[in-house]
Scaffold this active site. Structure first.
Site, PDB file in Angstrom:
ATOM      1  N   ASP A  36       0.860  -1.184   0.000  1.00  0.00           N
ATOM      2  CA  ASP A  36       0.000   0.000   0.000  1.00  0.00           C
ATOM      3  C   ASP A  36       0.893   1.229   0.000  1.00  0.00           C
ATOM      4  O   ASP A  36       2.123   1.120   0.129  1.00  0.00           O
ATOM      5  CB  ASP A  36      -0.936   0.011   1.219  1.00  0.00           C
ATOM      6  CG  ASP A  36      -2.304   0.608   0.884  1.00  0.00           C
ATOM      7  OD1 ASP A  36      -2.344   1.654   0.197  1.00  0.00           O
ATOM      8  OD2 ASP A  36      -3.329   0.044   1.299  1.00  0.00           O
ATOM      9  N   ASP A  56       4.062   1.816  -4.682  1.00  0.00           N
ATOM     10  CA  ASP A  56       3.060   2.275  -5.649  1.00  0.00           C
ATOM     11  C   ASP A  56       2.840   1.151  -6.655  1.00  0.00           C
ATOM     12  O   ASP A  56       3.804   0.695  -7.295  1.00  0.00           O
ATOM     13  CB  ASP A  56       3.577   3.536  -6.350  1.00  0.00           C
ATOM     14  CG  ASP A  56       2.576   4.167  -7.303  1.00  0.00           C
ATOM     15  OD1 ASP A  56       1.718   3.423  -7.845  1.00  0.00           O
ATOM     16  OD2 ASP A  56       2.669   5.376  -7.544  1.00  0.00           O
ATOM     17  N   SER A 143     -15.512  -4.495 -10.418  1.00  0.00           N
ATOM     18  CA  SER A 143     -16.601  -3.828  -9.704  1.00  0.00           C
ATOM     19  C   SER A 143     -17.883  -4.050 -10.491  1.00  0.00           C
ATOM     20  O   SER A 143     -17.850  -4.301 -11.704  1.00  0.00           O
ATOM     21  CB  SER A 143     -16.327  -2.320  -9.607  1.00  0.00           C
ATOM     22  OG  SER A 143     -17.476  -1.592  -9.207  1.00  0.00           O
ATOM     23  N   TYR A 156     -13.871   5.351 -13.771  1.00  0.00           N
ATOM     24  CA  TYR A 156     -13.852   4.181 -12.889  1.00  0.00           C
ATOM     25  C   TYR A 156     -14.404   2.951 -13.606  1.00  0.00           C
ATOM     26  O   TYR A 156     -13.819   1.868 -13.554  1.00  0.00           O
ATOM     27  CB  TYR A 156     -14.682   4.482 -11.638  1.00  0.00           C
ATOM     28  CG  TYR A 156     -14.707   3.374 -10.622  1.00  0.00           C
ATOM     29  CD1 TYR A 156     -13.580   3.075  -9.862  1.00  0.00           C
ATOM     30  CD2 TYR A 156     -15.867   2.621 -10.405  1.00  0.00           C
ATOM     31  CE1 TYR A 156     -13.605   2.057  -8.912  1.00  0.00           C
ATOM     32  CE2 TYR A 156     -15.899   1.609  -9.464  1.00  0.00           C
ATOM     33  CZ  TYR A 156     -14.764   1.332  -8.711  1.00  0.00           C
ATOM     34  OH  TYR A 156     -14.795   0.325  -7.790  1.00  0.00           O
ATOM     35  N   LYS A 160     -12.386  -0.540 -14.401  1.00  0.00           N
ATOM     36  CA  LYS A 160     -12.827  -1.829 -13.872  1.00  0.00           C
ATOM     37  C   LYS A 160     -13.326  -2.742 -14.996  1.00  0.00           C
ATOM     38  O   LYS A 160     -13.183  -3.967 -14.921  1.00  0.00           O
ATOM     39  CB  LYS A 160     -13.919  -1.623 -12.821  1.00  0.00           C
ATOM     40  CG  LYS A 160     -13.418  -0.924 -11.554  1.00  0.00           C
ATOM     41  CD  LYS A 160     -12.292  -1.702 -10.897  1.00  0.00           C
ATOM     42  CE  LYS A 160     -11.899  -1.127  -9.548  1.00  0.00           C
ATOM     43  NZ  LYS A 160     -10.849  -1.921  -8.871  1.00  0.00           N
ATOM     44  N   THR A 191     -16.660  -0.305   3.313  1.00  0.00           N
ATOM     45  CA  THR A 191     -15.235   0.004   3.434  1.00  0.00           C
ATOM     46  C   THR A 191     -15.074   1.345   4.156  1.00  0.00           C
ATOM     47  O   THR A 191     -16.071   2.029   4.433  1.00  0.00           O
ATOM     48  CB  THR A 191     -14.587   0.068   2.041  1.00  0.00           C
ATOM     49  OG1 THR A 191     -15.273   1.062   1.264  1.00  0.00           O
ATOM     50  CG2 THR A 191     -14.684  -1.282   1.344  1.00  0.00           C
TER      51      THR A 191
END
Length: 250
Positions: A36, A56, A143, A156, A160, A191
């Site tokens: 992370d 990264d 997703s 996004y 995905k 989350t």
């Protein structure tokens, strides 16, 4: 596949899906490297059996350095790192920011590919674990937006959707190395991004979920990842984990 004597790398491991998944594989006895960003790791709680490493996912050198920290044969890579910044193709401020679009694709799609390719190279160097010649598994995260992107999710959804589209091709590419590739496409998951959100907002959000009518849990994602690893005949598939939701335009 038994991974108790192998190593697992999980990206986005400081929180949310990645944290739950890293914990799940550590509990199974695997040596876990959690990747992370350093600033995210600084806020994370320590988990027994998980070594958090700042890197990264879009950097070849940083991911390679993280993978070098493993001492057991690499068996599994789980890509959970991602961002979900919003923006419409056209808004009152003008066209979608091009650099923002590129950045989202760079992290979500290129970052996933980068970790997949580097981890797969390590996995293929390990001895097979069974008579079929299986060496390991790569699990990527798409997703529900890959299939029904909402207003403001154009970047996004593209990122995905790309992860989903890579699945079968990557599985075919890596078949000769004994590596399976499976993607999980979560719906609305509880989350840290929902921290501080009102109960009324959560109620509105979950009202469109058929059953169970609640947010998904990161632990359920982790359980599915563990099941994929254990189920040797799952390959080249995107599995929706979304309680049958089909996203509305907004």
């Amino acid at each position: 596949m038994d991974i108790s004597t192998g190593s697992v790398v999980v990206t986005g491991a400081a929180s949310g899906l990645g944290s739950a998944t890293a914990r799940r594989f550590a509990e199974a006895g695997a040596q876990v490297i959690g990747i992370d960003l350093p600033e995210s790791i600084a806020k994370a709680d320590a988990v027994d059996g998980v070594r958090l490493v700042g890197a990264d996912v879009t950097s070849e050198s940083e991911v390679t350095a993280a993978l070098d920290l493993t001492s057991a044969p690499m068996r599994v890579a789980v890509n959970c790192a991602g961002v979900g910044w919003v923006g419409r193709v056209l808004s009152k401020d003008g066209p979608h920011d091009l650099q923002l679009y590129r950045r989202i694709l760079d992290i979500n799609l290129v970052g996933t590919f980068n970790v997949m390719r580097l981890a797969a190279d390590r996995i293929r160097q390990a001895d097979p674990v069974d008579g079929d010649g299986q060496r390991g598994v790569v699990i990527n995260t798409a997703s529900a937006a890959a299939f029904e992107g909402q207003v403001g999710q154009v970047a996004y959804a593209a990122s995905k959707g790309g992860v989903h589209a890579m699945t079968i091709s990557a599985a075919r590419d890596l078949a000769s190395s004994g590596i399976r590739v499976v993607t999980i496409a979560p719906g609305t998951i509880e989350t840290p991004m929902f921290a501080g959100v009102s109960d009324d907002f959560i109620s509105t959000l979950t009202s469109g979920i058929p059953f169970p009518q609640r947010l998904g849990k990161p632990e359920e994602f982790a359980d599915l990842a563990a099941f994929i690893v254990a189920h040797d005949y799952l390959n080249g598939e995107t599995i929706r984990m979304d309680a049958a939701i089909r996203m509305a335009p907004r």
